[in-house]
Design a protein around this motif. Structure first.
Motif, PDB file in Angstrom:
ATOM      1  N   ASN A 148      -7.811   4.410  -1.876  1.00 18.76           N
ATOM      2  CA  ASN A 148      -9.111   4.113  -1.285  1.00 18.76           C
ATOM      3  C   ASN A 148     -10.001   5.353  -1.375  1.00 18.76           C
ATOM      4  O   ASN A 148      -9.765   6.345  -0.682  1.00 18.76           O
ATOM      5  N   GLN A 162      -7.772  -0.338  -4.220  1.00 14.83           N
ATOM      6  CA  GLN A 162      -6.895  -1.343  -4.807  1.00 14.83           C
ATOM      7  C   GLN A 162      -6.049  -1.973  -3.711  1.00 14.83           C
ATOM      8  O   GLN A 162      -5.613  -1.281  -2.784  1.00 14.83           O
ATOM      9  N   ASP A 214      -2.495  -4.086  -3.201  1.00 14.31           N
ATOM     10  CA  ASP A 214      -1.253  -4.411  -3.901  1.00 14.31           C
ATOM     11  C   ASP A 214      -0.216  -4.853  -2.877  1.00 14.31           C
ATOM     12  O   ASP A 214      -0.362  -4.624  -1.677  1.00 14.31           O
TER      13      ASP A 214
END
Length: 96
Positions: free
Chosen positions: A79, A62, A64
């Motif tokens: 990860n 992800q 962010d």
């Protein structure tokens, strides 16, 4: 945050390079050129582009934006390809 800082055809490029204190490091930059081997991820009009070589190191992760007292930055979170990382959050080693 990505929509606030990009203009027109700009997007966030995520690359993985050798280096850092754990062997590999994430590199973020703004870009306007999508190459033939790039993978484009889009959500709500914000685009993140990853080249095919780097994708192998971040697949399933992800991205962010983090705002902390001493810095604000884009970060790779959760990860599944990373075995361990350093405290700065930009360097990692891969699972073998």
């Amino acid at each position: 945050r990505l929509l606030e800082i990009t203009e027109g055809s700009e997007f966030l490029r995520l690359q993985v390079e050798g280096g850092g204190c754990s062997g590999f490091q994430y590199k973020f930059s703004l870009d306007t050129v999508i190459n033939a081997d790039d993978r484009v991820f889009e959500q709500g009009g914000a685009r993140v582009v990853v080249d095919s070589d780097s994708l192998a190191f971040v697949k399933g992760a992800q991205v962010d934006f983090s705002r902390e007292l001493i810095r604000s930055s884009f970060q790779v979170l959760n990860n599944p390809q990373a075995q361990q990382g350093c405290s700065c959050g930009s360097s990692f080693s891969i699972k073998l």
